[in-house]
Design a protein around this motif. Sequence first.
Motif, PDB file in Angstrom:
ATOM      1  N   GLY A   1       4.194   5.064  56.845  1.00 45.92           N
ATOM      2  CA  GLY A   1       4.822   3.755  56.939  1.00 45.92           C
ATOM      3  C   GLY A   1       6.119   3.820  57.702  1.00 45.92           C
ATOM      4  N   LYS A   2       6.809   2.698  57.718  1.00 47.40           N
ATOM      5  CA  LYS A   2       8.113   2.629  58.374  1.00 47.40           C
ATOM      6  C   LYS A   2       9.105   2.017  57.411  1.00 47.40           C
ATOM      7  N   TYR A   3      10.364   2.281  57.659  1.00 48.18           N
ATOM      8  CA  TYR A   3      11.395   1.613  56.879  1.00 48.18           C
ATOM      9  C   TYR A   3      12.376   0.936  57.819  1.00 48.18           C
ATOM     10  N   ILE A   4      12.833  -0.215  57.372  1.00 47.62           N
ATOM     11  CA  ILE A   4      13.776  -1.017  58.149  1.00 47.62           C
ATOM     12  C   ILE A   4      14.975  -1.345  57.266  1.00 47.62           C
ATOM     13  N   ASN A   5      16.114  -1.584  57.896  1.00 48.31           N
ATOM     14  CA  ASN A   5      17.301  -1.888  57.106  1.00 48.31           C
ATOM     15  C   ASN A   5      17.322  -3.363  56.706  1.00 48.31           C
ATOM     16  N   ARG A   6      18.330  -3.731  55.983  1.00 46.06           N
ATOM     17  CA  ARG A   6      18.459  -5.104  55.468  1.00 46.06           C
ATOM     18  C   ARG A   6      18.509  -6.143  56.579  1.00 46.06           C
ATOM     19  N   ASN A   7      18.961  -5.746  57.757  1.00 45.74           N
ATOM     20  CA  ASN A   7      19.069  -6.665  58.890  1.00 45.74           C
ATOM     21  C   ASN A   7      17.814  -6.700  59.752  1.00 45.74           C
ATOM     22  N   GLY A   8      16.765  -5.995  59.333  1.00 48.32           N
ATOM     23  CA  GLY A   8      15.501  -5.999  60.064  1.00 48.32           C
ATOM     24  C   GLY A   8      15.404  -4.978  61.179  1.00 48.32           C
ATOM     25  N   MET A   9      16.359  -4.061  61.270  1.00 48.90           N
ATOM     26  CA  MET A   9      16.340  -3.040  62.309  1.00 48.90           C
ATOM     27  C   MET A   9      15.537  -1.826  61.847  1.00 48.90           C
ATOM     28  N   PHE A  10      14.668  -1.319  62.742  1.00 50.95           N
ATOM     29  CA  PHE A  10      13.868  -0.139  62.453  1.00 50.95           C
ATOM     30  C   PHE A  10      14.775   1.063  62.227  1.00 50.95           C
ATOM     31  N   GLU A  11      14.534   1.818  61.147  1.00 52.97           N
ATOM     32  CA  GLU A  11      15.336   3.007  60.831  1.00 52.97           C
ATOM     33  C   GLU A  11      14.543   4.299  60.937  1.00 52.97           C
ATOM     34  N   GLY A  12      13.236   4.266  60.641  1.00 52.00           N
ATOM     35  CA  GLY A  12      12.454   5.491  60.697  1.00 52.00           C
ATOM     36  C   GLY A  12      11.113   5.339  60.000  1.00 52.00           C
ATOM     37  N   TYR A  13      10.554   6.482  59.612  1.00 50.67           N
ATOM     38  CA  TYR A  13       9.205   6.537  59.051  1.00 50.67           C
ATOM     39  C   TYR A  13       9.201   7.194  57.684  1.00 50.67           C
ATOM     40  N   VAL A  14       8.126   6.973  56.952  1.00 50.29           N
ATOM     41  CA  VAL A  14       7.807   7.765  55.766  1.00 50.29           C
ATOM     42  C   VAL A  14       6.412   8.337  55.991  1.00 50.29           C
ATOM     43  N   ARG A  15       6.221   9.594  55.597  1.00 55.47           N
ATOM     44  CA  ARG A  15       4.929  10.259  55.801  1.00 55.47           C
ATOM     45  C   ARG A  15       4.701  11.201  54.635  1.00 55.47           C
ATOM     46  N   GLY A  16       3.520  11.085  54.007  1.00 57.48           N
ATOM     47  CA  GLY A  16       3.282  11.950  52.871  1.00 57.48           C
ATOM     48  C   GLY A  16       1.864  11.902  52.355  1.00 57.48           C
ATOM     49  N   THR A  17       1.734  12.230  51.078  1.00 57.64           N
ATOM     50  CA  THR A  17       0.434  12.308  50.427  1.00 57.64           C
ATOM     51  C   THR A  17       0.495  11.596  49.083  1.00 57.64           C
ATOM     52  N   TYR A  18      -0.674  11.332  48.528  1.00 52.80           N
ATOM     53  CA  TYR A  18      -0.747  10.761  47.191  1.00 52.80           C
ATOM     54  C   TYR A  18      -1.925  11.383  46.451  1.00 52.80           C
ATOM     55  N   GLU A  19      -1.833  11.378  45.130  1.00 56.60           N
ATOM     56  CA  GLU A  19      -2.900  11.888  44.277  1.00 56.60           C
ATOM     57  C   GLU A  19      -3.301  10.790  43.311  1.00 56.60           C
ATOM     58  N   VAL A  20      -4.604  10.567  43.188  1.00 58.06           N
ATOM     59  CA  VAL A  20      -5.121   9.588  42.244  1.00 58.06           C
ATOM     60  C   VAL A  20      -5.361  10.281  40.911  1.00 58.06           C
ATOM     61  N   ASN A  21      -4.900   9.671  39.840  1.00 54.98           N
ATOM     62  CA  ASN A  21      -5.142  10.175  38.494  1.00 54.98           C
ATOM     63  C   ASN A  21      -6.611   9.939  38.167  1.00 54.98           C
ATOM     64  N   THR A  22      -7.357  10.987  37.951  1.00 53.48           N
ATOM     65  CA  THR A  22      -8.806  10.856  37.769  1.00 53.48           C
ATOM     66  C   THR A  22      -9.177  10.160  36.465  1.00 53.48           C
TER      67      THR A  22
ATOM     68  N   PHE B   1       2.802   9.757  44.364  1.00 50.18           N
ATOM     69  CA  PHE B   1       2.952   9.974  45.799  1.00 50.18           C
ATOM     70  C   PHE B   1       4.214  10.774  46.074  1.00 50.18           C
ATOM     71  N   LYS B   2       4.202  11.487  47.215  1.00 49.85           N
ATOM     72  CA  LYS B   2       5.366  12.217  47.727  1.00 49.85           C
ATOM     73  C   LYS B   2       5.374  12.007  49.231  1.00 49.85           C
ATOM     74  N   ALA B   3       6.554  11.795  49.787  1.00 54.14           N
ATOM     75  CA  ALA B   3       6.645  11.576  51.231  1.00 54.14           C
ATOM     76  C   ALA B   3       7.976  12.081  51.761  1.00 54.14           C
ATOM     77  N   GLU B   4       7.988  12.383  53.042  1.00 53.14           N
ATOM     78  CA  GLU B   4       9.214  12.727  53.758  1.00 53.14           C
ATOM     79  C   GLU B   4       9.800  11.451  54.342  1.00 53.14           C
ATOM     80  N   ILE B   5      11.111  11.399  54.428  1.00 53.67           N
ATOM     81  CA  ILE B   5      11.817  10.338  55.151  1.00 53.67           C
ATOM     82  C   ILE B   5      12.151  10.919  56.524  1.00 53.67           C
ATOM     83  N   ILE B   6      11.743  10.241  57.575  1.00 53.29           N
ATOM     84  CA  ILE B   6      11.899  10.729  58.943  1.00 53.29           C
ATOM     85  C   ILE B   6      12.724   9.700  59.712  1.00 53.29           C
ATOM     86  N   ASN B   7      13.790  10.139  60.381  1.00 52.10           N
ATOM     87  CA  ASN B   7      14.639   9.188  61.099  1.00 52.10           C
ATOM     88  C   ASN B   7      14.034   8.799  62.451  1.00 52.10           C
ATOM     89  N   GLN B   8      14.742   7.941  63.183  1.00 47.86           N
ATOM     90  CA  GLN B   8      14.273   7.463  64.486  1.00 47.86           C
ATOM     91  C   GLN B   8      14.049   8.597  65.479  1.00 47.86           C
TER      92      GLN B   8
END
Length: 135
Positions: free
Chosen positions: A53-74, A82-89
Amino acid sequence: RACPAGFVNGVWGYDEEGRGKFRGLWVDTENRVIGHRAGHFGVNDQGQNVLFGKYINRNGMFEGYVRGTYEVNTTSGNGGMFKAEIINQNRHVIGAIEGKFRAGERWQNGFFAGRWKVQCGKPPMSGDDSESDGL
């Protein structure tokens, strides 16, 4: 001075075509909204549960990405973690997010909640928790 940290929360589920989606808020430790995040989750070609995904600031400006994995509880089938990295521009990993989700039949009926932290010069998820709370 402490490294920036806070919480994320929002909706998590499947759209009309069965694609996984999430959308929500970034808040600081005093519960002030500082931005938004939105993205997709699903199974990649290697069979891994991934999110992007992506993250944007309160003013609507692009800040970066999130990238990770998730596990479903069986046992529950529609919830998990879920766990993800925060990645800047500049595409540098600067922090981490972790949390829980429960998917809804309609994507607006599911939810996620978690926490985030920027690592202040230390590689995130490095295993050195001496100055962090486990993220």
